[in-house]
Design an enzyme around this catalytic site. Structure first.
Site, PDB file in Angstrom:
ATOM      1  N   CYS A  13     -85.388   5.509 -34.557  1.00 22.49           N
ATOM      2  CA  CYS A  13     -85.715   6.125 -35.806  1.00 22.49           C
ATOM      3  C   CYS A  13     -84.705   6.445 -36.542  1.00 22.49           C
ATOM      4  O   CYS A  13     -83.498   6.607 -36.161  1.00 22.49           O
ATOM      5  CB  CYS A  13     -86.745   7.293 -35.218  1.00 22.49           C
ATOM      6  SG  CYS A  13     -87.772   7.358 -34.031  1.00 22.49           S
ATOM      7  N   ARG A  20     -83.054  -1.084 -38.731  1.00 20.21           N
ATOM      8  CA  ARG A  20     -83.260  -0.440 -37.339  1.00 20.21           C
ATOM      9  C   ARG A  20     -84.685  -0.920 -37.028  1.00 20.21           C
ATOM     10  O   ARG A  20     -85.032  -0.676 -35.950  1.00 20.21           O
ATOM     11  CB  ARG A  20     -82.820   0.971 -37.372  1.00 20.21           C
ATOM     12  CG  ARG A  20     -81.511   0.956 -37.402  1.00 20.21           C
ATOM     13  CD  ARG A  20     -81.137   2.629 -38.296  1.00 20.21           C
ATOM     14  NE  ARG A  20     -81.570   3.498 -37.371  1.00 20.21           N
ATOM     15  CZ  ARG A  20     -80.800   4.368 -36.492  1.00 20.21           C
ATOM     16  NH1 ARG A  20     -79.564   4.005 -36.509  1.00 20.21           N
ATOM     17  NH2 ARG A  20     -81.188   5.377 -35.639  1.00 20.21           N
ATOM     18  N   TRP A  71     -90.331   4.905 -35.383  1.00 17.94           N
ATOM     19  CA  TRP A  71     -90.809   3.990 -34.348  1.00 17.94           C
ATOM     20  C   TRP A  71     -91.259   4.623 -33.493  1.00 17.94           C
ATOM     21  O   TRP A  71     -90.955   5.270 -32.432  1.00 17.94           O
ATOM     22  CB  TRP A  71     -88.917   3.357 -34.031  1.00 17.94           C
ATOM     23  CG  TRP A  71     -89.227   2.428 -32.934  1.00 17.94           C
ATOM     24  CD1 TRP A  71     -89.352   2.470 -31.488  1.00 17.94           C
ATOM     25  CD2 TRP A  71     -89.607   0.710 -33.192  1.00 17.94           C
ATOM     26  NE1 TRP A  71     -89.278   1.240 -31.027  1.00 17.94           N
ATOM     27  CE2 TRP A  71     -89.592   0.226 -31.699  1.00 17.94           C
ATOM     28  CE3 TRP A  71     -89.620  -0.124 -34.190  1.00 17.94           C
ATOM     29  CZ2 TRP A  71     -89.503  -1.053 -31.600  1.00 17.94           C
ATOM     30  CZ3 TRP A  71     -89.776  -1.208 -34.056  1.00 17.94           C
ATOM     31  CH2 TRP A  71     -89.770  -1.882 -32.819  1.00 17.94           C
ATOM     32  N   ASN A  80     -85.780  12.141 -33.818  1.00 16.81           N
ATOM     33  CA  ASN A  80     -85.540  10.953 -33.008  1.00 16.81           C
ATOM     34  C   ASN A  80     -85.366  11.203 -31.523  1.00 16.81           C
ATOM     35  O   ASN A  80     -84.501  12.009 -31.138  1.00 16.81           O
ATOM     36  CB  ASN A  80     -84.209  10.288 -33.622  1.00 16.81           C
ATOM     37  CG  ASN A  80     -84.101   9.736 -34.919  1.00 16.81           C
ATOM     38  OD1 ASN A  80     -85.282   9.910 -35.580  1.00 16.81           O
ATOM     39  ND2 ASN A  80     -83.138   9.236 -35.423  1.00 16.81           N
ATOM     40  N   GLY A  81     -86.371  10.358 -30.691  1.00 20.21           N
ATOM     41  CA  GLY A  81     -86.049  10.567 -29.307  1.00 20.21           C
ATOM     42  C   GLY A  81     -87.228  11.203 -28.774  1.00 20.21           C
ATOM     43  O   GLY A  81     -88.667  10.887 -29.302  1.00 20.21           O
ATOM     44  N   GLU A  94     -83.345 -19.308 -18.984  1.00 19.92           N
ATOM     45  CA  GLU A  94     -83.146 -18.531 -20.237  1.00 19.92           C
ATOM     46  C   GLU A  94     -81.594 -18.516 -20.985  1.00 19.92           C
ATOM     47  O   GLU A  94     -81.729 -18.421 -22.044  1.00 19.92           O
ATOM     48  CB  GLU A  94     -83.418 -17.151 -19.733  1.00 19.92           C
ATOM     49  CG  GLU A  94     -82.985 -15.970 -20.643  1.00 19.92           C
ATOM     50  CD  GLU A  94     -83.727 -16.066 -22.138  1.00 19.92           C
ATOM     51  OE1 GLU A  94     -84.735 -16.487 -22.040  1.00 19.92           O
ATOM     52  OE2 GLU A  94     -83.395 -15.138 -23.034  1.00 19.92           O
ATOM     53  N   LYS A 120     -80.890 -19.902 -24.738  1.00 22.85           N
ATOM     54  CA  LYS A 120     -80.008 -19.054 -25.649  1.00 22.85           C
ATOM     55  C   LYS A 120     -78.892 -20.006 -26.401  1.00 22.85           C
ATOM     56  O   LYS A 120     -78.834 -19.914 -27.437  1.00 22.85           O
ATOM     57  CB  LYS A 120     -79.370 -17.779 -24.984  1.00 22.85           C
ATOM     58  CG  LYS A 120     -80.217 -16.640 -24.418  1.00 22.85           C
ATOM     59  CD  LYS A 120     -80.581 -15.736 -25.388  1.00 22.85           C
ATOM     60  CE  LYS A 120     -81.857 -16.185 -26.029  1.00 22.85           C
ATOM     61  NZ  LYS A 120     -83.197 -15.486 -25.535  1.00 22.85           N
ATOM     62  N   GLU A 140     -80.789 -22.051 -29.153  1.00 18.01           N
ATOM     63  CA  GLU A 140     -81.478 -21.852 -29.969  1.00 18.01           C
ATOM     64  C   GLU A 140     -80.349 -21.238 -31.139  1.00 18.01           C
ATOM     65  O   GLU A 140     -80.577 -21.440 -32.326  1.00 18.01           O
ATOM     66  CB  GLU A 140     -82.319 -20.771 -29.936  1.00 18.01           C
ATOM     67  CG  GLU A 140     -82.166 -19.499 -29.391  1.00 18.01           C
ATOM     68  CD  GLU A 140     -82.916 -18.372 -29.321  1.00 18.01           C
ATOM     69  OE1 GLU A 140     -83.970 -18.300 -29.920  1.00 18.01           O
ATOM     70  OE2 GLU A 140     -82.988 -17.691 -28.063  1.00 18.01           O
ATOM     71  N   HIS A 149     -83.685 -36.065  -8.232  1.00 20.73           N
ATOM     72  CA  HIS A 149     -85.033 -36.679  -8.617  1.00 20.73           C
ATOM     73  C   HIS A 149     -84.907 -37.191 -10.094  1.00 20.73           C
ATOM     74  O   HIS A 149     -85.834 -37.725 -10.805  1.00 20.73           O
ATOM     75  CB  HIS A 149     -85.950 -35.846  -8.417  1.00 20.73           C
ATOM     76  CG  HIS A 149     -86.339 -35.396  -7.270  1.00 20.73           C
ATOM     77  ND1 HIS A 149     -86.758 -36.302  -6.238  1.00 20.73           N
ATOM     78  CD2 HIS A 149     -86.395 -34.234  -6.615  1.00 20.73           C
ATOM     79  CE1 HIS A 149     -86.963 -35.564  -5.007  1.00 20.73           C
ATOM     80  NE2 HIS A 149     -86.346 -34.416  -5.247  1.00 20.73           N
ATOM     81  N   LYS A 208     -88.050 -14.325 -35.969  1.00 16.72           N
ATOM     82  CA  LYS A 208     -88.232 -13.380 -35.126  1.00 16.72           C
ATOM     83  C   LYS A 208     -89.653 -13.169 -34.723  1.00 16.72           C
ATOM     84  O   LYS A 208     -89.684 -13.081 -33.340  1.00 16.72           O
ATOM     85  CB  LYS A 208     -87.617 -11.945 -35.706  1.00 16.72           C
ATOM     86  CG  LYS A 208     -87.469 -10.865 -34.766  1.00 16.72           C
ATOM     87  CD  LYS A 208     -86.567 -11.196 -33.656  1.00 16.72           C
ATOM     88  CE  LYS A 208     -86.290 -10.215 -32.402  1.00 16.72           C
ATOM     89  NZ  LYS A 208     -85.980 -10.713 -31.082  1.00 16.72           N
TER      90      LYS A 208
END
Ligand code: F6R
Length: 628
Positions: free
Chosen positions: A21, A46, A93, A119-120, A501, A505, A508, A524, A623
């Site tokens: 936040c 953020r 957030w 925040n928190g 993964e 990365k 992309e 194979h 995103k």
């Protein structure tokens, strides 16, 4: 002292954010509202789901807040911007309570005399709230934060600073807080514990902010608060106190970052910032979900028992992209630890292939954003077919969080770079905890094994930090091989899942063609592509298949490929055969994906830098994929 992006320690201090936040405060001669709104705009990067401001207007404290973007708040304030010169603002957030007007900050006590932004997380808010309700306090939100304003009302006897200190002694958890009181229009108070907070020093005016970008247009002279410190901010003075109320001598930090660098916490890109935030994201995601004695996983969000799990005969994990890769690791965990059969499916395939799903099916959807259209559609289809559904997502109040029967949240904080990094590692953590939770219920593991795995789990954040501390060899490899057109990733068991993964990365963000193969599959077909000079990243951490992996690596090496190995510390074998080996700290082989993925993320990042790519916004990608 000069604060510079390369100053890792200071940067770390500022990055220590629990949930992301934003807080802004102003006290001075100018109108506060435009300064607050401007500061909050600077913190938009953020991520947030609601916003609000409070401004002292003499008679009362004016408050406006709304769910949604800052533009919605500005719309609400059109033609009624308050005139006052003292105020606080917040972007939220959501953690406790969905995103809504009433849950947005600022929050007040019963009479609007005390105003707070936070925040928190306040961990002990429930008993405090119950106690305050019993004393007659009326709450108007579902947040943990609101208890703070009511506690202040309860405790206040004329001394604002003393009352804040007393409140802080009663709350447990993490916070950065800013307070206003109607009876004290010449003071803002703020406090820090585990969340960043800075004071911006001006002439005849001072600022409060959770992050530098919010104030950088006004001043570069700052105090960076430490945990346990309280600041009493007036327009012509700032006094810092410790928890005991004693004055603290504070050095001024001069910020030399430009505004753009400040948004990224001094890192060159959000992706690098987010890679470096992983120890914290992972720690936050697991914290409060482990029993104090380290002997059990607590998932309060779920109320599963043996009956529930006995009634499940099939589990699907459904997701897209990186979240799908996390699902593959999840399958491994659940099958290995809880001995339940799991199928993993790409949401875009699952939704159209008439899956065999009924009321005995549990469908787990995984999504960082909680908005991915294919995943959402797969979730709705599963519900239609009668399945029980569980969402693992990073965004409280997202469409997927709202649609699923049950939700567990990753606490990674907003992920801004298109390429997912900290969301993946936090998803792995939750998958592991979920599998252990199921194992506890189904009694498929001994208490000792559960305890041992939890002990290993708790060490992971520090081990990720250790992995992040030595990036130089990775930079060198990226520079050396950054212009190759093809890279292969190989591994077995969990190493294969991480290889997938790693290859994604690289593809992309650096646009290098990369493929991941289960090592045993090479012969194979793919081995035909392995010729002199082709880079191969070989993961070899899974003890149960180590010998087999080694012989696959030798096959590749015999074709004169350039092989970079990823191994666990203590492995003395791999180096004998390979050109380069990157070591990660030793842990249980189940948890090692959380460590091996880190060099792969960094390799992709530095390869993209070498090729001059737009790391945070790779071509053709978004995103959040809210269209099919
Ligand atoms: C890759 C990446 C994507 C996402 C995918 C799912 O780095 O970020 O593959 O993982 O689009 O997104 P969420 O998790 O938001 O559903």
């Amino acid at each position: 002292m000069t604060l510079h992006p390369s100053d890792a320690l200071e940067r770390k201090k500022i990055l220590e954010e629990k949930f992301m936040c934003g807080i802004v405060g102003y006290i001075g001669e100018k109108k506060a509202a435009p300064i607050l709104l401007d500061g909050l705009t600077k913190l938009e990067y953020r991520g947030y789901d609601s916003a609000g401001i409070a401004v002292d207007c003499g008679e009362n404290i004016f408050i406006e807040k709304t769910v949604g973007r800052l533009d919605a708040l500005k719309d609400k304030l059109k033609n009624r911007l308050p005139e006052g010169t003292v105020g606080i603002g917040h972007t939220r957030w959501a953690t406790h309570g969905r995103p809504s007007d009433s849950n947005a900050h600022p929050h007040t006590d019963c009479h609007g005399n005390f105003v707070v932004v936070h925040n928190g997380i306040i961990e002990n808010y429930l008993p405090i709230k119950e106690d305050l309700i019993a004393k007659g306090h009326k709450f108007s939100s579902e947040t943990d934060t609101e208890v703070i304003a009511h506690l202040l009302e309860e405790i206040y006897r004329g001394d604002f600073v003393e009352a804040v200190r007393e409140v802080l002694n009663k709350i447990e958890g993490s916070y950065s807080l800013a307070f206003m009181a109607k009876a004290h229009p010449d003071i803002l108070i703020c406090a820090k514990q585990d969340n960043p907070l800075i004071i911006g020093l001006g002439r005849g005016e001072n600022f409060i902010a959770s992050d530098i970008p919010a104030i950088i247009n006004h001043t570069r002279q700052t105090y960076i608060l430490n945990d346990g410190e309280i600041a009493v901010v007036k327009k012509n003075s700032v006094q810092i106190l410790n928890r005991q109320g004693k004055s603290v001598d504070k050095k001024i930090f001069h910020v030399t970052w430009n505004a753009e660098a400040a948004e990224k916490g001094g890192y060159e890109h959000f992706m690098l910032k987010e890679i470096n935030e992983q120890p914290k994201a992972v720690r936050d995601t697991m914290s409060k979900r482990i029993a104090k004695d380290g002997g059990a996983i607590i998932l309060d969000e779920l109320n599963w028992d043996k009956n529930f799990l006995d009634g499940i005969d099939k589990i699907y994990i459904v997701a897209c992209g990186t979240a799908y890769h996390a699902g593959l690791v999840g399958k491994f965990y659940i099958e290995k630890l809880a001995r339940k059969l799991v199928e993993v499916d790409l949401a875009s395939e699952y939704r159209y292939r008439d899956p065999i799903v009924d009321e005995k099916t549990l469908v787990i959807v995984v999504s960082q954003s909680g908005e991915t259209s294919d995943t959402l559609a797969a979730l709705k289809e599963s519900k239609r077919l009668g399945a029980k559904t569980l969402a693992i997502t990073n965004v409280v109040g997202s469409s997927i969080a709202r649609e699923a029967h049950q939700v567990i949240h990753t606490w990674a904080g907003p992920e801004i770079a298109v390429a997912s990094t900290k969301a993946y590692t936090t998803q792995l953590i939750l998958m592991f905890m979920l599998a252990l939770y199921m194992a506890q219920i189904c009694e498929t593991l001994s208490d000792e094994r559960i305890r041992e795995l939890i002990c290993r789990l708790k060490k992971i954040p520090a081990q990720i930090s250790e992995t992040l501390s030595d990036v130089e060899p990775i930079k060198t490899f990226a520079r050396q091989y950054g212009f190759n057109e093809d890279v292969f990733y190989i591994g077995r068991a969990l190493d294969y899942d991480v290889a997938l993964e790693g290859a994604l990365k690289l593809k992309e963000i650096s646009y290098i063609h990369a493929e991941a193969y289960a090592s045993g599959e090479l012969k194979h077909g793919t081995l035909a592509l392995i010729v002199e000079g082709v880079p191969v990243i070989a993961l070899a951490t899974q003890k149960s298949v180590y010998e087999k992996t080694l012989s696959n690596i030798k096959e590749v090496k015999a074709r004169d490929a350039i092989v970079i190995g990823i191994a666990a510390a203590g492995d003395t074998e791999l180096e004998k055969y390979l050109d380069h080996v990157i070591f990660v700290p030793e842990t249980d082989e189940l948890l090692i994906p959380l460590l091996t993925v880190v060099p792969l993320q960094l390799l992709a990042y530095y390869a993209a830098i070498t090729r001059g790519c737009d790391v945070d916004k790779p071509r053709n990608l978004a995103k959040s994929v809210t269209v099919e």
